[in-house]
Write a protein that holds these residues in place. Structure first.
Motif, PDB file in Angstrom:
ATOM      1  N   SER A  54     -47.241 -25.344  21.357  1.00 39.90           N
ATOM      2  CA  SER A  54     -47.935 -25.046  20.494  1.00 39.90           C
ATOM      3  C   SER A  54     -48.445 -23.653  20.323  1.00 39.90           C
ATOM      4  CB  SER A  54     -49.487 -25.896  20.755  1.00 39.90           C
ATOM      5  OG  SER A  54     -50.119 -25.150  21.912  1.00 39.90           O
ATOM      6  N   PRO A  55     -48.871 -23.062  18.973  1.00 41.88           N
ATOM      7  CA  PRO A  55     -49.050 -24.149  18.014  1.00 41.88           C
ATOM      8  C   PRO A  55     -48.170 -24.856  17.079  1.00 41.88           C
ATOM      9  CG  PRO A  55     -49.488 -21.860  17.548  1.00 41.88           C
ATOM     10  CD  PRO A  55     -48.905 -21.790  18.795  1.00 41.88           C
ATOM     11  N   GLY A  56     -46.760 -24.400  17.538  1.00 42.64           N
ATOM     12  CA  GLY A  56     -45.674 -25.221  16.693  1.00 42.64           C
ATOM     13  C   GLY A  56     -44.236 -24.307  16.761  1.00 42.64           C
ATOM     14  N   PRO A  57     -43.482 -24.898  16.009  1.00 44.05           N
ATOM     15  CA  PRO A  57     -41.811 -24.407  16.211  1.00 44.05           C
ATOM     16  C   PRO A  57     -41.964 -22.946  15.862  1.00 44.05           C
ATOM     17  CG  PRO A  57     -41.884 -26.525  15.329  1.00 44.05           C
ATOM     18  CD  PRO A  57     -43.383 -26.172  15.500  1.00 44.05           C
ATOM     19  N   LEU A  58     -41.361 -22.076  16.523  1.00 43.37           N
ATOM     20  CA  LEU A  58     -40.955 -20.708  16.259  1.00 43.37           C
ATOM     21  C   LEU A  58     -42.429 -19.740  16.430  1.00 43.37           C
ATOM     22  CD1 LEU A  58     -38.799 -20.581  12.865  1.00 43.37           C
ATOM     23  CD2 LEU A  58     -38.233 -20.488  15.470  1.00 43.37           C
ATOM     24  N   GLN A  59     -43.404 -20.441  16.716  1.00 40.36           N
ATOM     25  CA  GLN A  59     -44.647 -19.823  17.060  1.00 40.36           C
ATOM     26  C   GLN A  59     -45.317 -20.164  18.313  1.00 40.36           C
ATOM     27  OE1 GLN A  59     -47.330 -20.951  13.571  1.00 40.36           O
ATOM     28  NE2 GLN A  59     -45.527 -20.222  11.931  1.00 40.36           N
ATOM     29  N   GLY A  60     -44.568 -21.021  19.174  1.00 43.29           N
ATOM     30  CA  GLY A  60     -45.307 -21.435  20.318  1.00 43.29           C
ATOM     31  C   GLY A  60     -45.492 -20.224  21.264  1.00 43.29           C
ATOM     32  N   HIS A  61     -46.580 -20.408  22.116  1.00 40.96           N
ATOM     33  CA  HIS A  61     -47.118 -19.442  22.873  1.00 40.96           C
ATOM     34  C   HIS A  61     -46.303 -19.799  24.355  1.00 40.96           C
ATOM     35  CE1 HIS A  61     -51.143 -18.803  20.599  1.00 40.96           C
ATOM     36  NE2 HIS A  61     -49.886 -18.781  19.959  1.00 40.96           N
ATOM     37  N   VAL A  62     -45.756 -18.570  25.008  1.00 40.94           N
ATOM     38  CA  VAL A  62     -45.258 -18.502  26.259  1.00 40.94           C
ATOM     39  C   VAL A  62     -46.261 -18.609  27.357  1.00 40.94           C
ATOM     40  CG1 VAL A  62     -43.843 -17.169  27.932  1.00 40.94           C
ATOM     41  CG2 VAL A  62     -43.514 -17.226  25.574  1.00 40.94           C
ATOM     42  N   VAL A  63     -45.794 -19.614  28.271  1.00 43.42           N
ATOM     43  CA  VAL A  63     -46.928 -19.850  29.441  1.00 43.42           C
ATOM     44  C   VAL A  63     -46.443 -18.573  30.478  1.00 43.42           C
ATOM     45  CG1 VAL A  63     -47.488 -21.326  31.291  1.00 43.42           C
ATOM     46  CG2 VAL A  63     -47.124 -22.384  29.123  1.00 43.42           C
ATOM     47  N   ASP A  64     -47.744 -17.948  30.871  1.00 41.08           N
ATOM     48  CA  ASP A  64     -47.516 -17.107  31.762  1.00 41.08           C
ATOM     49  C   ASP A  64     -48.664 -17.359  32.830  1.00 41.08           C
ATOM     50  OD1 ASP A  64     -45.588 -15.350  30.746  1.00 41.08           O
ATOM     51  OD2 ASP A  64     -47.060 -14.220  29.676  1.00 41.08           O
ATOM     52  N   PHE A  65     -48.339 -17.134  33.969  1.00 42.99           N
ATOM     53  CA  PHE A  65     -49.147 -17.648  35.374  1.00 42.99           C
ATOM     54  C   PHE A  65     -49.368 -16.862  36.380  1.00 42.99           C
ATOM     55  CE2 PHE A  65     -45.174 -19.906  35.408  1.00 42.99           C
ATOM     56  CZ  PHE A  65     -44.981 -19.885  36.873  1.00 42.99           C
ATOM     57  N   VAL A  66     -48.116 -15.975  36.497  1.00 46.66           N
ATOM     58  CA  VAL A  66     -48.418 -15.099  37.841  1.00 46.66           C
ATOM     59  C   VAL A  66     -49.030 -13.856  37.575  1.00 46.66           C
ATOM     60  CG1 VAL A  66     -46.649 -13.980  39.982  1.00 46.66           C
ATOM     61  CG2 VAL A  66     -46.070 -16.208  38.737  1.00 46.66           C
ATOM     62  N   SER A  67     -50.119 -13.604  38.474  1.00 43.15           N
ATOM     63  CA  SER A  67     -50.778 -12.191  38.438  1.00 43.15           C
ATOM     64  C   SER A  67     -50.610 -11.509  39.507  1.00 43.15           C
ATOM     65  CB  SER A  67     -52.085 -12.496  37.814  1.00 43.15           C
ATOM     66  OG  SER A  67     -52.834 -11.350  37.889  1.00 43.15           O
ATOM     67  N   VAL A  68     -50.028 -10.270  39.552  1.00 41.82           N
ATOM     68  CA  VAL A  68     -49.930  -9.441  40.597  1.00 41.82           C
ATOM     69  C   VAL A  68     -50.621  -7.883  40.361  1.00 41.82           C
ATOM     70  CG1 VAL A  68     -48.339  -8.285  42.328  1.00 41.82           C
ATOM     71  CG2 VAL A  68     -47.828 -10.186  41.344  1.00 41.82           C
ATOM     72  N   GLY A  69     -51.841  -7.836  41.072  1.00 40.97           N
ATOM     73  CA  GLY A  69     -52.581  -6.761  41.367  1.00 40.97           C
ATOM     74  C   GLY A  69     -52.855  -6.130  39.691  1.00 40.97           C
ATOM     75  N   TRP A  70     -52.374  -5.126  39.206  1.00 37.19           N
ATOM     76  CA  TRP A  70     -52.816  -4.622  37.930  1.00 37.19           C
ATOM     77  C   TRP A  70     -51.808  -4.930  36.786  1.00 37.19           C
ATOM     78  CZ3 TRP A  70     -49.005  -1.578  36.279  1.00 37.19           C
ATOM     79  CH2 TRP A  70     -48.160  -0.718  37.375  1.00 37.19           C
ATOM     80  N   TRP A  71     -50.689  -5.525  37.431  1.00 37.88           N
ATOM     81  CA  TRP A  71     -49.277  -5.883  36.545  1.00 37.88           C
ATOM     82  C   TRP A  71     -49.836  -6.890  35.634  1.00 37.88           C
ATOM     83  CZ3 TRP A  71     -45.490  -2.657  35.642  1.00 37.88           C
ATOM     84  CH2 TRP A  71     -44.371  -3.086  35.229  1.00 37.88           C
ATOM     85  N   PRO A  72     -49.652  -6.842  34.151  1.00 41.92           N
ATOM     86  CA  PRO A  72     -49.654  -8.077  33.382  1.00 41.92           C
ATOM     87  C   PRO A  72     -49.280  -9.351  34.027  1.00 41.92           C
ATOM     88  CG  PRO A  72     -48.823  -6.347  32.099  1.00 41.92           C
ATOM     89  CD  PRO A  72     -48.675  -6.128  33.731  1.00 41.92           C
ATOM     90  N   VAL A  73     -49.928 -10.478  33.463  1.00 44.47           N
ATOM     91  CA  VAL A  73     -49.323 -11.876  33.807  1.00 44.47           C
ATOM     92  C   VAL A  73     -47.945 -12.133  33.305  1.00 44.47           C
ATOM     93  CG1 VAL A  73     -50.058 -14.386  33.826  1.00 44.47           C
ATOM     94  CG2 VAL A  73     -51.843 -12.445  33.981  1.00 44.47           C
ATOM     95  N   PHE A  74     -47.283 -12.835  34.088  1.00 46.45           N
ATOM     96  CA  PHE A  74     -45.744 -12.998  33.887  1.00 46.45           C
ATOM     97  C   PHE A  74     -45.546 -14.436  34.390  1.00 46.45           C
ATOM     98  CE2 PHE A  74     -45.925 -10.885  37.871  1.00 46.45           C
ATOM     99  CZ  PHE A  74     -44.880 -11.385  38.551  1.00 46.45           C
ATOM    100  N   ASN A  75     -44.203 -14.875  34.321  1.00 46.99           N
ATOM    101  CA  ASN A  75     -43.566 -16.049  34.567  1.00 46.99           C
ATOM    102  C   ASN A  75     -42.287 -15.673  35.111  1.00 46.99           C
ATOM    103  OD1 ASN A  75     -41.767 -15.986  32.485  1.00 46.99           O
ATOM    104  ND2 ASN A  75     -43.354 -16.887  30.998  1.00 46.99           N
ATOM    105  N   VAL A  76     -41.497 -16.692  35.646  1.00 42.30           N
ATOM    106  CA  VAL A  76     -40.107 -16.752  36.090  1.00 42.30           C
ATOM    107  C   VAL A  76     -39.093 -16.355  35.348  1.00 42.30           C
ATOM    108  CG1 VAL A  76     -38.331 -17.997  37.025  1.00 42.30           C
ATOM    109  CG2 VAL A  76     -40.681 -18.707  37.901  1.00 42.30           C
TER     110      VAL A  76
END
Length: 169
Positions: free
Chosen positions: A106-128
């Motif tokens: 969601s919210p839909g094709p070509l507009q979907g939001h990427v799931v980020d979930f790993v947070s390390v210190g001050w670095w922005p949240v990311f994924n594999v």
């Protein structure tokens, strides 16, 4: 090409599985501590690129990801270097992982939001997928700087150095 595909498929599989688990078990606003406050699992839906840049351009990021996938496949068909296969496989697997989010979440094709979930210190949240893209890109830059070509040969700079050394001897 086989190694590139295996690496990409492995990264894609890991990315999909970890995102499914994160969505199921990590609740927004309730981070899970892994190593104190330094490493946590924090659910975040990112409409933008790395560091949440270009959040209003999700459709453009989707098209860029499609271009990356096509470009990697074209380069991969002529490649003979296992190191380039590893780097391109990491980039391809990561690009596909985030592209799937952009196409099907969601919210839909070509507009979907990427799931980020790993947070390390001050670095922005990311994924594999993000990790694979960065590691693959760093490897490809290093290979280029040290004169290793995708076809398995050494670049002109490396060949010139070897020729110069032989001429001096």
């Amino acid at each position: 090409m086989r190694m590139l595909v295996v690496v990409a498929a492995t990264i894609l599989g890991l990315d999909l599985v970890t995102k499914i688990l994160a969505v199921a078990y990590v609740k927004p606003g309730r981070p899970v501590q892994v190593i104190g406050d330094v490493v946590t699992l924090t659910m975040l839906r990112n409409p933008g690129a790395a560091f949440s840049m270009a959040t209003g351009m999700t459709w453009l990021l989707t098209l860029v990801a499609i271009g990356v996938v096509i470009g990697v496949i074209k380069i991969g068909r002529t490649m003979r270097s296992p190191w380039w296969a590893l780097g391109l496989g990491l980039v391809l697997g990561g690009a596909l992982g985030n592209l799937i989010d952009r196409l099907f979440r969601s919210p839909g094709p070509l507009q979907g939001h990427v799931v980020d979930f790993v947070s390390v210190g001050w670095w922005p949240v990311f994924n594999v997928a993000d990790s694979a893209i960065v590691c693959g890109a760093v490897l490809l830059v290093a290979l280029t700087l040290f004169g290793f070509n995708p076809d398995g040969t050494r670049g002109d700079a490396a060949a010139e150095d070897e020729t110069d050394n032989e001429a001096e001897a």
